[in-house]
Design an enzyme around this catalytic site. Structure first.
Site, short mmCIF file in Angstrom:
data_model
loop_
_atom_site.label_atom_id
_atom_site.label_comp_id
_atom_site.label_asym_id
_atom_site.label_seq_id
_atom_site.Cartn_x
_atom_site.Cartn_y
_atom_site.Cartn_z
CG ASP A 369 -1.80 1.24 1.29
OD1 ASP A 369 -2.64 1.40 0.39
OD2 ASP A 369 -1.63 2.04 2.22
CE LYS A 373 -1.86 5.10 1.11
NZ LYS A 373 -1.99 5.15 2.59
#
Length: 511
Positions: A369, A373
């Site tokens: 994750d 980003k």
């Protein structure tokens, strides 16, 4: 703009002349009027702007065939000499007439809604404008003209995909704010579709506070084509699709929505981390269709991070590094683990119970994750990095990567010894932080992307982070060693939904 009633004339047809040298012929207009008048056919509008190298004449639809026949006879010689190539009619059109001092804004709004007038006729001295559109587009075109001329509240129709924590919170925020937004901004937000992976509920008038009940009782299968067809069937203008899922499959439909007149807002990070070719293709489609794709919540939830980076980059500022704690989940874990005398497994279970982690904590601990980003921010700087370029430190031991979720949770204590050693081997007054770091020569095609656990001084900006907050340090050439720091709540349904809401309002304001 001058206020005047908008006139709409339906059941009309356009008779179009196409010819390379046709416009240069003298007396064409008078011959058209004279011949049609002799046949008792009334001409509404005549224009040389509808088609390249041609003239368009507006008549009643019932007279269209006769008009084509009569004019084909009248211009038989021109057709024989290839001055006129073709004479044909387009039925099922409507005329919208209005007075406007600046009709270019109206034309721009029409085009944004995939409406391209077949004919435009302007009487400059009177400010009178007549546009001809397909009859099926009349309602949308009328609404847009009324909004621009009379200050009628702009209606924005929202299709919300995903109604879980973030999506459900967003719907409630929209409903709670609807009256205030209508009063202050002359903007009416209507949620006309709510969908998940299995079913959807549709309401052209907009859902109210009973939306959960309507969704529960809906028998309509979730289908992108059916949703787009519904919007077209009811002539809904100013369409925005909002993706609040984490679906890898649904992002494949973004291009379809854009091609069919939707702007896109998304908290889903997947599309922006697809191969760079797909990433760029969507941007080309957005430009071609005059649409927007906003995703401020992809990184930092509701923090104004992506916008800040875009503005710096577009202004020519040389961004040299972006570093920070990108995950609210891992921020909570290591902020607490660094300060408390607790086992690592205890902190993980605590975060799980509070709802800070995914149901399977390995999705957070894997670092994927954070990596997504970081890649999104790299691409905002026009870097062409791919996900495979990122160096990711997975916090889960190999022995626990492939076991079931339940087995992983039952064996969490196997992590304790390793992380206790990491914690004890730090320098004095240091704390652990799991960071994303974009660095290297960012003026080249690719930067260096690292996602890893590091130890930092407790007195540093990273070291002073609290709770589940995120922090981003943006280093630039102008600011030197003093980074721009953006810090705040980096996770949570409320702040993420509020960030998505902000993107919706920004798109609505420019529609």
């Amino acid at each position: 703009m001058t206020t005047e009633t908008i006139n709409i004339y339906q059941s009309k047809a356009l008779v179009n002349f196409e010819g390379k040298d046709f416009l240069g012929q003298i007396g064409i207009d008078s011959r058209i009027f004279k011949r049609l008048n002799e046949e008792g056919i009334s001409v509404g509008v005549i224009s040389q702007q509808a088609i390249e190298n041609g003239i368009s004449v507006l008549v009643d639809e019932k007279d269209a065939q006769d008009a084509v026949r009569v004019l084909s006879e009248e211009f038989k010689e021109e057709k024989a000499n290839a001055i006129v190539n073709n004479i044909y009619s387009v039925n099922n059109v409507a005329v919208i007439g209005f007075v406007s001092e600046n009709y270019s804004k109206i034309l721009s709004e029409l085009q944004r809604n995939k409406i391209f007038p077949l004919l435009l006729n302007q009487i400059a001295s009177a400010g009178r404008v007549n546009i001809v559109v397909m009859e099926s587009q009349t309602e949308i075109a009328k609404n847009i003209v009324e909004t621009e001329i009379f200050g009628k509240p702009k209606v924005v129709h929202l299709a919300l995909i995903g109604h879980g924590n973030v999506g459900g919170t967003l719907i409630e925020q929209i409903l709670d704010s609807a009256h205030d937004i209508l009063t202050r901004k002359r903007l009416e937000l209507k949620v006309i579709a709510i969908a998940n992976s299995k079913k959807m509920a549709l309401n052209k008038g907009g859902f109210g506070s009973d939306w959960r009940q309507k969704m529960n009782y809906s028998q309509v299968d979730s289908n992108v084509d059916a949703l787009i067809k519904y919007a077209k069937e009811y002539h809904l203008e100013n369409l925005v699709m909002v993706d609040n899922t984490a679906s890898k499959d649904f992002v494949k439909h973004y291009d379809v929505f854009v091609d069919n007149g939707f702007d896109v807002v998304s908290s889903n990070k997947i599309y922006n981390t697809l191969p760079i070719s797909k990433y760029r293709n969507l941007r080309k489609s957005l430009e071609k269709n005059k649409k927007q794709y906003l995703y401020e919540t992809n990184v930092g939830a509701g923090l104004p991070l992506i916008d800040t980076i875009k503005l710096l980059h577009l202004s020519g500022e040389n961004i040299t590094r972006i570093k920070g704690v990108f995950s609210g989940t891992l921020s909570y874990v290591f902020n607490n683990y660094s300060l408390r005398d607790e086992k690592f497994s205890t902190i993980i279970n605590e975060a799980l119970e509070k709802g800070y982690t995914e149901p399977d904590p390995r999705e957070d601990l894997s670092g994927n994750d954070v990596a997504r980003k970081l890649l999104i921010l790299a691409r905002e700087l026009d870097l062409i990095n791919e996900f495979e370029d990122i160096n990711i430190q997975n916090l889960v031991p190999e022995t626990l990567l492939s076991v079931s979720k339940s087995e992983f949770l039952s064996r969490l204590e196997e992590l304790d010894e390793e992380y206790q050693k990491i914690k004890e081997n730090q320098e004095p007054n240091h704390v652990l932080r799991y960071v994303g770091d974009l660095h290297g020569d960012l003026q080249k095609d690719k930067g260096e992307l690292d996602v890893k656990l590091i130890s930092v001084p407790a007195t540093s900006a990273l070291g002073q982070l609290k709770g589940s907050d995120s922090i981003f340090e943006i280093y630039t050439e102008s600011y030197g060693e003093n980074p721009i720091v953006i810090m705040g709540a980096g996770a949570g349904a409320q702040v993420t939904a509020r960030g998505v809401f902000g993107d919706i309002l920004r798109i609505s304001a420019t529609k």
